[in-house]
Design a protein around this motif. Structure first.
Motif: not given
Length: 275
Positions: A138-144, A238-240, A214-215
């Motif tokens: 349900x998630x394409x990407x996250x900026x935290x 991985x890839x954060x 993730x960013x």
């Protein structure tokens, strides 16, 4: 603003009715540029004392710069959403319950069934990570921003200072600009973070099931956490991408908004979310 509601405009809020564990609740929310139907949908998850109004104009600025749609909301107990009942206390698992129960109910009430981009700050960033771990499709990407994945001494020390300020200064009145019931918002957050049982709270294991890019952003002067938080995410997802900002405290979107906006737009584009 061409009919687009800014995150700072209280009068523009709407309310979604949800049922949470047998209790009917009203959740305050605002859309930003809903007419951009083909654009990525960015959902903003606020901090432990945040709300729709507390974001001020940042969500609008980000969505305008990036061409995104936006959804800003106040969790139950915050803003103009249904206040926490005085006898209710958040449990150690309160962020897990927000991710697993409240968010799906809220999205369902709004008829949202598309992959989302989550933009979370502090507690909201932790909830975003938990939601992505529980519902990876349900998630394409996250900026935290300034996320918590475990409890640090510096966090507790400053939350203790916040408790003292709430009891001895005009902080309740100032929070009243952003919350219909500031006591609901403040004590729900403060008491659970200062509960001795909460010292064992940790979501490092849950990060193993996060599949979205993730960013992770943190200010070098963050008074509520150290770089160990975002480095811990990078070690497990991985890839954060990491963004460490000098001259920046716990709220990068307020202290360094231009940098956060530019990094978010580049991140979404690189992850394939450009409108």
């Amino acid at each position: 603003m061409n009919g687009v509601v800014s995150g700072s405009t209280r009068g523009g809020s709407e309310f979604a009715a949800i049922d949470w564990r047998g209790r009917p609740l009203q959740v305050e929310y605002q859309w930003i540029a809903p007419e951009r139907r083909a654009s990525p949908l960015m959902v903003f998850l606020h901090e432990g004392l945040g709300s729709v109004a507390m974001w001020k104009d940042f969500p609008y600025q980000l969505c305008e710069a990036g061409g995104f749609r936006g959804l800003v909301f106040s969790r139950p107990g915050y803003g103009r959403s249904t206040p926490r009942a005085p006898e209710d206390a958040w449990g150690v698992d309160f962020m897990h319950r927000q991710a697993q129960e409240v968010l799906p109910a809220f999205f369902g009430a709004l008829g949202i069934d598309e992959p989302l981009w989550l933009f979370g700050h502090s507690d909201g960033a932790s909830i975003a990570l938990l939601y992505a771990s529980m519902f990876p499709q349900s998630v394409s990407g996250l900026v935290v921003l300034a996320p918590h994945i475990f409890v640090e001494d510096v966090t507790i020390q400053n939350i203790e200072q916040a408790r003292d300020a709430y009891q001895t200064t005009d902080l309740p009145g100032r929070l009243g600009r952003y919350h219909g019931d500031p006591d609901s918002a403040f004590w729900g957050w403060n008491r659970i973070w200062l509960d001795p049982a909460f010292r064992a709270w940790n979501i490092e294991t849950e990060l193993a099931t996060v599949r979205a890019p993730v960013l992770a952003v943190q200010g070098l002067d963050d008074e509520y956490g150290t770089l160990a938080q975002i480095h811990g995410i990078a070690a497990r997802v991985p890839g954060t991408q990491l963004l460490e900002l000098p001259d920046c405290a716990h709220s990068p979107h307020r202290d360094r908004p231009e940098d956060v906006i530019a990094a978010t737009i580049a991140f979404v584009a690189a992850a394939g979310g450009t409108p």
